[in-house]
Design an enzyme around this catalytic site. Structure first.
Site, PDB file in Angstrom:
ATOM      1  N   ARG A 136     -33.658 -28.471 -13.055  1.00 21.67           N
ATOM      2  CA  ARG A 136     -33.004 -29.350 -12.087  1.00 21.67           C
ATOM      3  C   ARG A 136     -33.683 -30.711 -12.056  1.00 21.67           C
ATOM      4  NH1 ARG A 136     -32.359 -26.722  -6.351  1.00 21.67           N
ATOM      5  NH2 ARG A 136     -31.252 -28.692  -5.999  1.00 21.67           N
ATOM      6  N   CYS A 161     -37.546 -32.212  -2.645  1.00 24.07           N
ATOM      7  CA  CYS A 161     -36.982 -31.028  -3.297  1.00 24.07           C
ATOM      8  C   CYS A 161     -35.473 -31.181  -3.294  1.00 24.07           C
ATOM      9  CB  CYS A 161     -37.455 -29.747  -2.604  1.00 24.07           C
ATOM     10  SG  CYS A 161     -36.965 -29.616  -0.872  1.00 24.07           S
TER      11      CYS A 161
END
Length: 281
Positions: free
Chosen positions: A179, A239
């Site tokens: 990611r 995040c």
């Protein structure tokens, strides 16, 4: 009370008048915290209460998990029977280690003594301690939680833009390498893959042993160093939506650092057409 307790530590203080134990399990895509609440009712630490972490967010924000206003947070804690001067012990059953998010919020809003149960509910059971089943009723005695926000623990989109432009802080991304690199699609619609320019990738999973317990401080420091993070320099955690960034923040404090959290994280940055985005490893 130290910031990390093992099951025996918790068993020794349970039942003392100022100890509050909260199950703060949170799962992604868990509508209304229904899955987490069912798990609590199927088995929880005796005396614990379930805190619906997914609902403890800013009701006026379009983002999934941004910090609620101080008065909203204080009211929620007081209704749970939690006061800011209590000893508060948090645990979860989530692969996200969501207890760290609750620790960050409680600490930011001025709770005096907050600890995580190392290894969560699994460690409690593995140590031979009993579980209670069923829901808990409404708290008969409200707590007194006076919220005093420490905004040094928080970063906004504007502030993170400034860090990127000035290069005056390390931006540490807790997501998976795929990611972070932009090689995997984002789970939320409208969010581009990639990462904040200049960010460093330190997946939150690297701070735990295989049994789900936190690594020793020396091993956490080694994980930071291996990722290229210098705890002596300013740091900001990010995040996907502000959950696992708090894992990095707790890890930083375990080794003597302080890491504010970019609360909007990649969900905010990656969905904003005006922000620069990087897709390299």
């Amino acid at each position: 009370m130290p910031p990390l307790l093992n099951p025996e530590d918790l068993a020794a203080i349970m039942g003392e008048a100022d100890v509050r134990v909260l199950d703060v399990t949170y799962f992604l895509d868990d509508a209304d915290d229904a899955k987490a609440r069912r798990g609590f009712e199927e088995g929880h630490i005796p005396g614990a209460r379930f805190l619906a972490l997914g609902r403890l967010a800013d009701p006026d924000s379009d983002l999934p998990m941004t910090l609620p206003p101080a008065e909203v947070f204080a009211h929620a804690m007081s209704e749970m029977g939690v006061g800011h001067a209590d000893r508060i012990v948090l645990y979860d059953r989530s692969p996200l280690h969501s207890a760290a998010r609750a620790w960050w919020m409680l600490t930011l809003f001025g709770a005096k003594s907050v600890a995580l149960l190392d290894g969560g509910l699994e460690a409690w059971v593995a140590s031979g301690h009993p579980l209670a089943v069923g829901p808990t009723g409404a708290c008969e005695t409200p707590g007194l939680f006076v919220a005093q926000p420490d905004l040094a623990r928080l970063r906004t989109l504007r502030e993170v833009r400034g860090h990127v432009e000035k290069g005056d802080a390390q931006l540490i991304d807790a997501r998976s390498p795929g990611r972070f690199a932009g090689a995997e699609p984002e789970p939320r619609p409208g969010v581009e893959p990639g990462h904040i320019p200049t960010a460093i990738n330190l997946p939150y999973s690297r701070l735990f042993d295989a049994d789900g317990r936190w690594k020793a401080p020396e091993a956490i420091a080694a994980a930071f160093a291996a990722a290229g993070v210098d705890p002596a320099r300013p740091m900001v955690a990010t995040c996907g939506s502000g959950i696992t960034a708090c894992v990095l923040a707790f890890g930083a404090e375990r080794i003597g650092g302080m890491m504010p959290v970019y609360d909007g994280s990649w969900t905010e940055w990656g969905s904003d057409p005006s922000t620069p985005k990087a897709k390299d490893a």
